[in-house]
Write a protein that holds these residues in place. Structure first.
Motif, PDB file in Angstrom:
ATOM      1  N   ARG A  51       0.832  -1.194   0.000  1.00 33.65           N
ATOM      2  CA  ARG A  51       0.000   0.000   0.000  1.00 33.65           C
ATOM      3  C   ARG A  51       0.868   1.245   0.000  1.00 33.65           C
ATOM      4  NH1 ARG A  51      -2.188  -2.842   4.683  1.00 33.65           N
ATOM      5  NH2 ARG A  51      -3.938  -4.167   4.040  1.00 33.65           N
ATOM      6  N   ARG A  52       0.683   2.101  -0.949  1.00 29.91           N
ATOM      7  CA  ARG A  52       1.526   3.286  -1.048  1.00 29.91           C
ATOM      8  C   ARG A  52       1.102   4.356  -0.051  1.00 29.91           C
ATOM      9  NH1 ARG A  52       5.443   3.262  -4.310  1.00 29.91           N
ATOM     10  NH2 ARG A  52       5.545   1.726  -5.972  1.00 29.91           N
ATOM     11  N   GLY A  53      -0.156   4.688   0.027  1.00 30.39           N
ATOM     12  CA  GLY A  53      -0.599   5.693   0.988  1.00 30.39           C
ATOM     13  C   GLY A  53      -0.202   7.097   0.578  1.00 30.39           C
ATOM     14  N   LYS A  54      -0.989   8.078   1.002  1.00 28.58           N
ATOM     15  CA  LYS A  54      -0.773   9.467   0.605  1.00 28.58           C
ATOM     16  C   LYS A  54       0.452  10.084   1.271  1.00 28.58           C
ATOM     17  CE  LYS A  54      -5.670  10.402  -0.335  1.00 28.58           C
ATOM     18  NZ  LYS A  54      -6.851  11.237   0.029  1.00 28.58           N
ATOM     19  N   LYS A  55       0.759   9.676   2.502  1.00 35.27           N
ATOM     20  CA  LYS A  55       1.826  10.324   3.265  1.00 35.27           C
ATOM     21  C   LYS A  55       3.062   9.436   3.423  1.00 35.27           C
ATOM     22  CE  LYS A  55      -1.674  12.757   5.972  1.00 35.27           C
ATOM     23  NZ  LYS A  55      -2.235  12.962   7.333  1.00 35.27           N
ATOM     24  N   ARG A  56       3.119   8.327   2.689  1.00 34.84           N
ATOM     25  CA  ARG A  56       4.178   7.360   2.919  1.00 34.84           C
ATOM     26  C   ARG A  56       5.448   7.643   2.127  1.00 34.84           C
ATOM     27  NH1 ARG A  56       1.007   2.884   2.803  1.00 34.84           N
ATOM     28  NH2 ARG A  56       0.284   3.853   4.720  1.00 34.84           N
ATOM     29  N   GLY A  57       5.328   8.414   1.056  1.00 34.61           N
ATOM     30  CA  GLY A  57       6.503   8.690   0.240  1.00 34.61           C
ATOM     31  C   GLY A  57       6.886   7.484  -0.596  1.00 34.61           C
ATOM     32  N   LYS A  58       8.092   7.488  -1.076  1.00 33.28           N
ATOM     33  CA  LYS A  58       8.565   6.413  -1.938  1.00 33.28           C
ATOM     34  C   LYS A  58       8.756   5.121  -1.159  1.00 33.28           C
ATOM     35  CE  LYS A  58      12.495   5.018  -4.781  1.00 33.28           C
ATOM     36  NZ  LYS A  58      13.859   5.370  -5.239  1.00 33.28           N
ATOM     37  N   LEU A  59       8.282   4.017  -1.733  1.00 34.81           N
ATOM     38  CA  LEU A  59       8.525   2.702  -1.157  1.00 34.81           C
ATOM     39  C   LEU A  59       9.782   2.138  -1.799  1.00 34.81           C
ATOM     40  CD1 LEU A  59       4.932   1.121  -1.152  1.00 34.81           C
ATOM     41  CD2 LEU A  59       6.143   2.210   0.746  1.00 34.81           C
ATOM     42  N   LEU A  60      10.738   1.727  -0.996  1.00 32.00           N
ATOM     43  CA  LEU A  60      11.985   1.196  -1.520  1.00 32.00           C
ATOM     44  C   LEU A  60      11.839  -0.266  -1.916  1.00 32.00           C
ATOM     45  CD1 LEU A  60      14.644   2.639   0.956  1.00 32.00           C
ATOM     46  CD2 LEU A  60      13.797   3.632  -1.176  1.00 32.00           C
ATOM     47  N   LEU A  61      12.566  -0.662  -2.944  1.00 34.52           N
ATOM     48  CA  LEU A  61      12.668  -2.070  -3.305  1.00 34.52           C
ATOM     49  C   LEU A  61      13.629  -2.736  -2.318  1.00 34.52           C
ATOM     50  CD1 LEU A  61      13.002  -1.694  -7.180  1.00 34.52           C
ATOM     51  CD2 LEU A  61      10.969  -2.410  -5.901  1.00 34.52           C
ATOM     52  N   PRO A  62      13.585  -4.057  -2.172  1.00 37.00           N
ATOM     53  CA  PRO A  62      14.462  -4.728  -1.208  1.00 37.00           C
ATOM     54  C   PRO A  62      15.938  -4.389  -1.385  1.00 37.00           C
ATOM     55  CG  PRO A  62      12.788  -6.246  -1.958  1.00 37.00           C
ATOM     56  CD  PRO A  62      12.636  -5.012  -2.805  1.00 37.00           C
ATOM     57  N   GLU A  63      16.408  -4.330  -2.633  1.00 39.84           N
ATOM     58  CA  GLU A  63      17.822  -4.016  -2.863  1.00 39.84           C
ATOM     59  C   GLU A  63      18.146  -2.566  -2.504  1.00 39.84           C
ATOM     60  OE1 GLU A  63      15.809  -4.154  -7.017  1.00 39.84           O
ATOM     61  OE2 GLU A  63      15.642  -5.125  -5.039  1.00 39.84           O
ATOM     62  N   GLU A  64      17.171  -1.669  -2.713  1.00 38.73           N
ATOM     63  CA  GLU A  64      17.371  -0.264  -2.340  1.00 38.73           C
ATOM     64  C   GLU A  64      17.398  -0.118  -0.829  1.00 38.73           C
ATOM     65  OE1 GLU A  64      15.206   2.048  -6.068  1.00 38.73           O
ATOM     66  OE2 GLU A  64      13.972   1.286  -4.413  1.00 38.73           O
ATOM     67  N   PHE A  65      16.541  -0.871  -0.162  1.00 36.04           N
ATOM     68  CA  PHE A  65      16.514  -0.835   1.298  1.00 36.04           C
ATOM     69  C   PHE A  65      17.832  -1.352   1.875  1.00 36.04           C
ATOM     70  CE2 PHE A  65      15.584  -3.176   5.297  1.00 36.04           C
ATOM     71  CZ  PHE A  65      15.417  -2.056   6.100  1.00 36.04           C
ATOM     72  N   ALA A  66      18.378  -2.399   1.276  1.00 39.34           N
ATOM     73  CA  ALA A  66      19.656  -2.943   1.736  1.00 39.34           C
ATOM     74  C   ALA A  66      20.752  -1.892   1.639  1.00 39.34           C
ATOM     75  CB  ALA A  66      20.025  -4.180   0.929  1.00 39.34           C
ATOM     76  N   GLU A  67      20.718  -1.093   0.589  1.00 32.42           N
ATOM     77  CA  GLU A  67      21.693  -0.009   0.435  1.00 32.42           C
ATOM     78  C   GLU A  67      21.531   1.021   1.551  1.00 32.42           C
ATOM     79  OE1 GLU A  67      24.131   0.592  -1.631  1.00 32.42           O
ATOM     80  OE2 GLU A  67      23.900  -1.010  -3.109  1.00 32.42           O
ATOM     81  N   THR A  68      20.283   1.400   1.820  1.00 35.57           N
ATOM     82  CA  THR A  68      20.001   2.384   2.864  1.00 35.57           C
ATOM     83  C   THR A  68      20.425   1.877   4.240  1.00 35.57           C
ATOM     84  OG1 THR A  68      18.111   3.266   1.639  1.00 35.57           O
ATOM     85  CG2 THR A  68      18.156   3.690   4.008  1.00 35.57           C
ATOM     86  N   ALA A  69      20.167   0.597   4.478  1.00 37.89           N
ATOM     87  CA  ALA A  69      20.430   0.019   5.796  1.00 37.89           C
ATOM     88  C   ALA A  69      21.902  -0.263   6.051  1.00 37.89           C
ATOM     89  CB  ALA A  69      19.639  -1.278   5.948  1.00 37.89           C
ATOM     90  N   SER A  70      22.671  -0.406   5.002  1.00 33.84           N
ATOM     91  CA  SER A  70      24.049  -0.877   5.122  1.00 33.84           C
ATOM     92  C   SER A  70      24.899  -0.072   6.102  1.00 33.84           C
ATOM     93  CB  SER A  70      24.715  -0.881   3.745  1.00 33.84           C
ATOM     94  OG  SER A  70      26.049  -1.322   3.847  1.00 33.84           O
ATOM     95  N   ASP A  71      25.019   1.217   5.889  1.00 35.67           N
ATOM     96  CA  ASP A  71      25.856   2.050   6.757  1.00 35.67           C
ATOM     97  C   ASP A  71      25.300   2.142   8.170  1.00 35.67           C
ATOM     98  OD1 ASP A  71      27.773   2.544   4.907  1.00 35.67           O
ATOM     99  OD2 ASP A  71      27.070   4.535   4.345  1.00 35.67           O
ATOM    100  N   ILE A  72      23.980   2.242   8.267  1.00 34.32           N
ATOM    101  CA  ILE A  72      23.358   2.432   9.588  1.00 34.32           C
ATOM    102  C   ILE A  72      23.648   1.264  10.516  1.00 34.32           C
ATOM    103  CG2 ILE A  72      21.159   2.708  10.806  1.00 34.32           C
ATOM    104  CD1 ILE A  72      20.074   4.084   8.323  1.00 34.32           C
ATOM    105  N   THR A  73      23.622   0.041   9.980  1.00 32.01           N
ATOM    106  CA  THR A  73      23.805  -1.139  10.829  1.00 32.01           C
ATOM    107  C   THR A  73      25.228  -1.297  11.349  1.00 32.01           C
ATOM    108  OG1 THR A  73      24.201  -2.560   8.896  1.00 32.01           O
ATOM    109  CG2 THR A  73      21.932  -2.415   9.730  1.00 32.01           C
ATOM    110  N   GLN A  74      26.153  -0.494  10.852  1.00 34.49           N
ATOM    111  CA  GLN A  74      27.515  -0.569  11.385  1.00 34.49           C
ATOM    112  C   GLN A  74      27.532  -0.178  12.856  1.00 34.49           C
ATOM    113  OE1 GLN A  74      29.932  -1.883   9.704  1.00 34.49           O
ATOM    114  NE2 GLN A  74      28.762  -2.026   7.815  1.00 34.49           N
ATOM    115  N   ASN A  75      26.672   0.777  13.225  1.00 33.02           N
ATOM    116  CA  ASN A  75      26.674   1.273  14.606  1.00 33.02           C
ATOM    117  C   ASN A  75      25.290   1.406  15.230  1.00 33.02           C
ATOM    118  OD1 ASN A  75      29.580   1.833  15.047  1.00 33.02           O
ATOM    119  ND2 ASN A  75      29.290   3.253  13.351  1.00 33.02           N
ATOM    120  N   GLY A  76      24.244   1.075  14.495  1.00 31.96           N
ATOM    121  CA  GLY A  76      22.890   1.212  15.022  1.00 31.96           C
ATOM    122  C   GLY A  76      21.982   0.109  14.503  1.00 31.96           C
TER     123      GLY A  76
END
Length: 243
Positions: A84-109
């Motif tokens: 579900r996209r929803g009006k206030k949700r913004g862009k939904l990332l694909l799994p590979e895009e999410f992995a890119e976003t999560a990569s740096d963050i998981t180093q310390n958080g």
């Protein structure tokens, strides 16, 4: 990518065997932290173990919570899986895009990935508790995925990212948790309200906006404090100008 900082959250799962299958999918991809919205007594232990097989330790160490917000409060970002996209949700990332976003963050958080009920998925109210959305493309004719299959797909992309970046250097700063980020967002909203930026009725949407944006930015403690200082000073200067 530090997989030990990836948290899988199941919101209101109904079928014990599905929980067991999720444990196995997590183990396949070196994920170990499972949190469940619900009570442990709601599930049939034997049925969970039948499909978990050698991943039963993930079930044994699972934690149980009353809400997504509570389960993810020590995480930097909280990603809800949805079609579900929803009006206030913004862009939904694909799994590979999410992995890119999560990569740096998981180093310390920590990051949380939330999966909804088998029949209904994540409800609007539950998605509002998340700070971003992830979607798994599937057939328009039959788009519903089995819970454990959805977990497997997201977990696999995170695992592959960790394999590709096994020698990557840490980003060096520790991002604040969502619980701590709430203090910054409240401060921003308080300051904006003081200068008359929005009506009281618009505060909730404003806080949701800043939470989503800042969680994706994975700000550090010093950055959070600096942002608070900026908005607090702006509100103070505005008050002086009015006088």
């Amino acid at each position: 990518m530090n997989l030990s900082n990836v948290v899988i959250i199941l919101s209101r799962p109904e079928e014990s065997r599905n929980v067991g299958a999720v444990c196995r999918a997590m183990a396949n991809n070196s994920l170990k932290t499972l949190r469940i919205i619900g009570k442990k007594t709601d599930f049939n232990e034997e049925r969970v173990r039948i499909l978990a097989i050698h991943a039963a330790s993930i079930w044994e160490n699972a934690q149980f919570f009353d809400s997504i917000t509570e389960a993810a409060k020590d995480c930097v970002l909280c990603a809800g899986t949805t079609r579900r996209r929803g009006k206030k949700r913004g862009k939904l990332l694909l799994p590979e895009e999410f992995a890119e976003t999560a990569s740096d963050i998981t180093q310390n958080g920590k990051i949380a990935v939330v999966f909804g009920n088998e029949r209904t998925g994540l409800e609007e109210e539950e998605l509002d508790e998340c700070t971003m959305g992830v979607t798994i493309p599937s057939s328009a004719e039959f788009g519903s995925l089995n819970l454990s299959h959805a977990v497997q797909i997201i977990a696999y992309h995170l695992y592959r990212k960790s394999q590709c970046e096994s020698k990557k250097i840490s980003r060096g700063s520790v991002p604040v948790s969502l619980e701590r980020l709430g203090k910054t967002v409240t401060g921003i909203a308080d300051s904006l309200q003081k200068i008359g930026f929005f009506k009281v009725t618009g505060r909730t949407d404003m806080e949701k906006f800043w939470t989503d944006v800042l969680s994706r930015a994975a700000i550090s403690e010093s950055e959070a404090a600096y942002i608070e200082k900026i908005f607090d000073k702006a509100a103070g200067l505005s008050g002086k100008l009015k006088n």
